[in-house]
Design a protein around this motif. Sequence first.
Motif, PDB file in Angstrom:
ATOM      1  N   UNK A 163      13.006  -2.262  10.698  1.00 15.26           N
ATOM      2  CA  UNK A 163      12.078  -3.097  11.468  1.00 15.26           C
ATOM      3  C   UNK A 163      12.792  -4.200  12.237  1.00 15.26           C
ATOM      4  N   UNK A 164      14.122  -4.307  12.037  1.00 17.50           N
ATOM      5  CA  UNK A 164      14.873  -5.381  12.689  1.00 17.50           C
ATOM      6  C   UNK A 164      15.321  -4.944  14.089  1.00 17.50           C
ATOM      7  N   UNK A 165      15.564  -5.930  14.989  1.00 13.88           N
ATOM      8  CA  UNK A 165      16.178  -5.613  16.293  1.00 13.88           C
ATOM      9  C   UNK A 165      17.590  -5.064  16.087  1.00 13.88           C
ATOM     10  N   UNK A 179      17.205  -7.068   2.628  1.00 12.91           N
ATOM     11  CA  UNK A 179      16.704  -7.017   1.259  1.00 12.91           C
ATOM     12  C   UNK A 179      15.261  -7.497   1.173  1.00 12.91           C
ATOM     13  N   UNK A 180      14.862  -8.353   2.112  1.00 13.55           N
ATOM     14  CA  UNK A 180      13.488  -8.843   2.129  1.00 13.55           C
ATOM     15  C   UNK A 180      12.601  -8.037   3.068  1.00 13.55           C
ATOM     16  N   UNK A 191       0.805  -1.217   0.000  1.00 16.20           N
ATOM     17  CA  UNK A 191       0.000   0.000   0.000  1.00 16.20           C
ATOM     18  C   UNK A 191       0.833   1.260   0.000  1.00 16.20           C
ATOM     19  N   UNK A 192       0.126   2.395  -0.111  1.00 18.44           N
ATOM     20  CA  UNK A 192       0.805   3.684  -0.264  1.00 18.44           C
ATOM     21  C   UNK A 192       1.512   4.137   1.006  1.00 18.44           C
ATOM     22  N   UNK A 193       1.062   3.627   2.162  1.00 23.36           N
ATOM     23  CA  UNK A 193       1.656   4.107   3.406  1.00 23.36           C
ATOM     24  C   UNK A 193       2.997   3.479   3.720  1.00 23.36           C
ATOM     25  N   UNK A 194       3.400   2.435   2.975  1.00 21.49           N
ATOM     26  CA  UNK A 194       4.671   1.760   3.252  1.00 21.49           C
ATOM     27  C   UNK A 194       5.827   2.716   3.015  1.00 21.49           C
ATOM     28  N   UNK A 195       6.757   2.745   3.947  1.00 18.62           N
ATOM     29  CA  UNK A 195       7.924   3.604   3.803  1.00 18.62           C
ATOM     30  C   UNK A 195       7.763   4.959   4.449  1.00 18.62           C
ATOM     31  N   UNK A 196       6.551   5.289   4.908  1.00 15.14           N
ATOM     32  CA  UNK A 196       6.341   6.558   5.575  1.00 15.14           C
ATOM     33  C   UNK A 196       6.305   6.332   7.083  1.00 15.14           C
ATOM     34  N   UNK A 197       7.078   7.118   7.810  1.00 22.69           N
ATOM     35  CA  UNK A 197       7.087   7.002   9.257  1.00 22.69           C
ATOM     36  C   UNK A 197       5.826   7.644   9.829  1.00 22.69           C
TER      37      UNK A 197
END
Length: 540
Positions: free
Chosen positions: A480-482, A474-475, A40-46
């Motif tokens: 989002x990772x620890x 890359x995936x 969706x469009x919101x991906x990548x926006x904080x």
Amino acid sequence: MPVFTLAAKDLRLLLRDPRSAVILLLMPLVLTLVMGLALGEGFGEKADDRLRVSVVLLDGGLPAKAGRTFPAKPWSELVLDDLAADPDGTGGGIRVEVIGTREEAEKLVARGKRPAVLVFEREFSDRMDRASFLAAPGFEPVNPLGRDGVVQERVGLTVLRDPTQPTASAVIEQVAQVSMFRVVIPYMIGQAFARVGDDRFMEHLAEGLKERKPLPPDVLVQLDPTVQKLLAALLADPKFDAMLRREFGLFTNTIKGQMPQFRRLVSEAFRDREVAARVGKDVSIGEVMTPAVRAEVGPGVKAGVGELFPSYDFTALTWQQLTRTGERGGAAANRAVYADPGAKRYQILVPQFTVMFAFFLVLTVGWLFVAERTHGTLVRLRAAPLSRGQVLLGKLLPCLLVSLVQGVVLLLAGRVVFGMSWGAEPWLLLPVVASTSAAAVGLAMLVASAAKTETQVAVYGTLLVLVLGGASGSLMPRELMPEAMKRASQVTPHAWALDAYSQLLGSPTPDVGVVVMSCVVLLAFGAAFLALAWWRLDLT
């Protein structure tokens, strides 16, 4: 040269293999499209809980004015600085979003994507420059104030509103009103106060007072002490004494002897309202305000008014100076240029899959080596007058060329198909593509030198590519990772390539040092993989 002959032969084999085109070009494009649609469009926006104020800047700039010292930039920029200010430095406040064109803004409002957009028209700075309380400031003045605050139409500010979002649009308008007020009111006050006590002001005041006839008797009564002081000082002056003696000779002492009585008589006459009324009949206060008096009184008038309001500086032209408060900083961090949110997700997805599928070259090269082993080509190469290094180089060059083409094509597709931006320094993308290809080709050669069958290539290659892709980000975005996983991902070449792409495609001011370091590390990965491949290469 035998190396180039070998490279040309392997390039033909690569181009004839349909699996190469599917894996290296078609799969990343399809996966990018599918993931973009799914996220969706919101991906990548904080997440951002700040109020967003969208604007369109059509302002034609400041009009020419001799000796201009304020403002130093167009009035629309002053308003945006006030809107975007972060006075307490906490990162809060208002987020100002600059939209490129009126047409784009109208589309966003019509689709309900923005409740309101402020449009600074071409004449905005010109009209703001003429905003004034004065009746005759030397130009045609603009009165920007109305019952509800600043009248936007008078200063060239247009508000595009979504009628289905009246509350949200009203909030944005009120926020704009506050900033407009803070920008224009100090300027108008400063202009007006600059006139207080100046020659023009005092002359205008004197001309107005000349109509005030007769001179009120109370004025003469209050002037009497001053007149008495002047007469006493005059009679005590030696030069005036000499003038008296030259004019009256022997009668000088007689005149001076009668002066106390004369002064007393003058004082008595000033206090007689009937006499005072006749004396002041043809005299006005304005006549007392001669040019010399005005020149002396004017600065005192301005200083006196200023002393009445010690908490304010009425000579200032900005809100901070007028109210004697600190500057409202942090405006740059709260301003951004509008970008299509659909393209924002691809700013992340395209480089992620470009990096991951660069390493899918492992499968293509592995299958190529296995096919040559099956057909006995590698055995014949062993009998040829070629060193192991020459064989490795001959096979490396076509793979490197294919990888470079793959990287460039995927970035071009990202720009043309998905609408992503290449950032502020697009030329730096080429060394990143090249160094990523070097690392990918090195790893491909290493796997190909170790795998003996197609099954081994499929197992080793797929497992390696997926594990490295997952561990590096890359995936899944590394944000989002620890923290521990983020640090561990630095052992993969993918992570360094993603760092470089993140700087170039995600930052308006990329850190070139980070990009260069990433490229150097990627080349080091490639060299290490190639050294191991040379050591492991078996031509049997």
